[in-house]
Write an enzyme that holds these catalytic residues in place. Structure first.
Site, PDB file in Angstrom:
ATOM      1  N   GLY A 141       0.824  -1.358   0.003  1.00 14.73           N
ATOM      2  CA  GLY A 141      -0.012  -0.192   0.080  1.00 14.73           C
ATOM      3  C   GLY A 141       0.943   1.353  -0.050  1.00 14.73           C
ATOM      4  N   ARG A 142       0.194   2.507   0.382  1.00 13.68           N
ATOM      5  CA  ARG A 142       1.276   3.565   0.415  1.00 13.68           C
ATOM      6  C   ARG A 142       2.549   3.389   1.409  1.00 13.68           C
ATOM      7  NH1 ARG A 142      -4.253   6.188   1.166  1.00 13.68           N
ATOM      8  NH2 ARG A 142      -4.144   4.995   2.994  1.00 13.68           N
ATOM      9  N   ILE A 143       2.540   2.956   2.432  1.00 11.56           N
ATOM     10  CA  ILE A 143       3.714   2.998   3.003  1.00 11.56           C
ATOM     11  C   ILE A 143       4.650   1.854   2.407  1.00 11.56           C
ATOM     12  CG2 ILE A 143       4.775   2.422   5.307  1.00 11.56           C
ATOM     13  CD1 ILE A 143       2.363   3.231   6.610  1.00 11.56           C
ATOM     14  N   ARG A 169       1.310  -3.963  12.299  1.00 12.72           N
ATOM     15  CA  ARG A 169       0.666  -4.126  13.633  1.00 12.72           C
ATOM     16  C   ARG A 169       1.318  -5.467  14.105  1.00 12.72           C
ATOM     17  NH1 ARG A 169      -0.601   0.350  13.363  1.00 12.72           N
ATOM     18  NH2 ARG A 169      -2.693   1.391  13.706  1.00 12.72           N
ATOM     19  N   GLU A 223       0.203  -4.731  22.989  1.00 14.68           N
ATOM     20  CA  GLU A 223       1.016  -3.506  23.372  1.00 14.68           C
ATOM     21  C   GLU A 223       0.229  -2.852  24.534  1.00 14.68           C
ATOM     22  OE1 GLU A 223       1.688  -0.345  20.114  1.00 14.68           O
ATOM     23  OE2 GLU A 223       2.209  -2.172  19.011  1.00 14.68           O
ATOM     24  N   HIS A 228       6.502   1.710  19.062  1.00 16.81           N
ATOM     25  CA  HIS A 228       5.614   1.802  18.521  1.00 16.81           C
ATOM     26  C   HIS A 228       5.602   3.686  17.974  1.00 16.81           C
ATOM     27  CE1 HIS A 228       1.372   1.152  16.746  1.00 16.81           C
ATOM     28  NE2 HIS A 228       1.793   1.783  15.908  1.00 16.81           N
ATOM     29  N   ILE A 229       6.968   3.916  17.191  1.00 14.03           N
ATOM     30  CA  ILE A 229       7.116   5.238  16.969  1.00 14.03           C
ATOM     31  C   ILE A 229       7.116   5.647  15.352  1.00 14.03           C
ATOM     32  CG2 ILE A 229       8.150   6.023  18.982  1.00 14.03           C
ATOM     33  CD1 ILE A 229      11.039   5.387  17.684  1.00 14.03           C
ATOM     34  N   GLY A 230       6.430   4.709  14.741  1.00 13.36           N
ATOM     35  CA  GLY A 230       6.650   4.631  13.198  1.00 13.36           C
ATOM     36  C   GLY A 230       6.280   6.044  12.671  1.00 13.36           C
TER      37      GLY A 230
HETATM   38  C1  GLV Z   1       0.316   3.990  13.491  1.00 15.24           C
HETATM   39  O1  GLV Z   1       0.371   2.950  13.965  1.00 15.24           O
HETATM   40  C2  GLV Z   1      -0.991   4.415  12.761  1.00 15.24           C
HETATM   41  O2  GLV Z   1      -1.724   3.598  12.496  1.00 15.24           O
HETATM   42  O3  GLV Z   1      -1.167   5.713  12.529  1.00 15.24           O
END
Ligand code: GLV
Length: 318
Positions: free
Chosen positions: A155-157, A238, A267, A285-287
């Site tokens: 997808g986008r990422i 996730r 988490e 979780h700092i993406g």
């Molecule tokens: C981060 O994990 C998001 O879904 O924005």
């Protein structure tokens, strides 16, 4: 009278200023997580909700909110919300796509490089005064150039990660149920492979899927065993996409070479064995955590919220 809104956690002051012009808001819990009990109590008289991805918005919460019109999630993922029940109740749900794409792809590369070159381990070693001189075999890592990058979820990422991979001269393969059209494949110089072949042949495997019943434990014990002994696994999607226990066992036994995780199955709890391993890099979780992006996400969620409360179709309805 302005519509009433519950913002589950603390929020940037600029965003609160903006919201104040349109709504009357209450902050659920400025510090720490809001409990389900508190959420149910506070949502009762609200027209709008602005939660974070840590807030579980399930049937019980939705049914406690007779006047709720919109849930403006401050995240791109929305697996924390019971979408089916929200739809049944006619409650709109929005997310924050696009603004965090490049940021999350940058973090993905930070993790890939950190694992491949053992950056955190080498930093701790140096900081602790253990560096006593250059050595031929000190902190040997894995080279990336000309290696194969397997992107699961294009997808986008996933696409942004692919664009950046070209700077490392990597061979890019991907797996995605929707696939890319031939022009896009040419643009990314990426080839679609069946998951099993991707896992068997990639040197770095990076996960960018959404969490659904189909992707839960997609990276299971069986699938980890398909990977090369030299493979690196990265997860910034996730947590439940990876069977954490199986990954910990595989890293301990050297079934794969290393892993980088930004997300976890349960988490903020982390499978304890992961803490004791030297071939993993763990992040909290700092993406999307840059100052620029988090502010954009919060403004986007606030705009979606206001649009929905005004009776307009929000920009990012899911
Ligand atoms: C981060 O994990 C998001 O879904 O924005």
């Amino acid at each position: 009278m302005k519509p009433k809104v519950l913002i589950t956690h603390n929020m940037f002051s600029e965003v609160l200023e903006y919201l104040k012009e349109h709504v009357e808001y209450e902050i659920g819990k400025p510090d720490g997580d809001i409990s389900k009990h508190e959420l149910i109590k506070k949502i009762k008289d609200k027209d709008g909700l602005l939660p974070l991805l840590v807030d579980t918005i399930d049937k019980d919460v939705l049914f406690a909110a007779p006047s709720l019109k919109i849930i403006a999630n401050c995240a791109v993922g929305y697996n924390n919300i019971d979408i089916i029940s929200a739809r049944e109740k006619g409650i709109m749900v929005t997310n924050t796509p696009g603004v965090l794409t490049e940021t999350t792809a940058e973090l993905t590369w930070a993790l890939i490089l950190a694992v491949a070159r053992r950056i955190p381990q080498a930093h701790i070693f140096t900081r602790d005064g253990l560096y006593k001189g250059w050595a031929l075999d000190l902190f040997l890592g894995k080279e990336l150039q000309k290696k194969r990058l397997g992107i699961v979820g294009m997808g986008r990422i996933g696409q942004a990660v692919a664009r950046k991979a070209r700077a490392f001269s990597m061979d890019i393969v991907y797996n995605d149920p929707h696939g890319l059209d031939p022009e896009e494949e040419a643009k990314f110089q990426a080839t679609q492979l069946p998951l099993e072949k991707l896992l068997r042949t990639s040197d770095v495997i990076t996960l960018h899927t959404t969490l659904t019943s189909k992707t839960f434990h997609l990276i299971s014990e069986k699938n980890i065993h398909l990977m090369k002994k030299t493979a690196i696994l990265i997860n910034v999607s996730r947590g439940p996409v990876v069977e954490e226990r199986a990954l910990a066992d595989a890293l301990e036994k050297g079934t794969i070479w290393g892993a980088g995780l930004d997300v976890y199955e349960d988490e903020p709890a982390i499978y304890p064995k992961l803490f004791g391993l030297d071939n993993i890099v763990l992040l909290p979780h700092i993406g999307s955590a840059t100052q620029e992006t988090r502010l954009k996400m919060a403004f986007m969620a606030a705009t979606n919220l206001i649009q929905g409360l005004k009776g307009e179709t929000p920009n990012n309805l899911v």
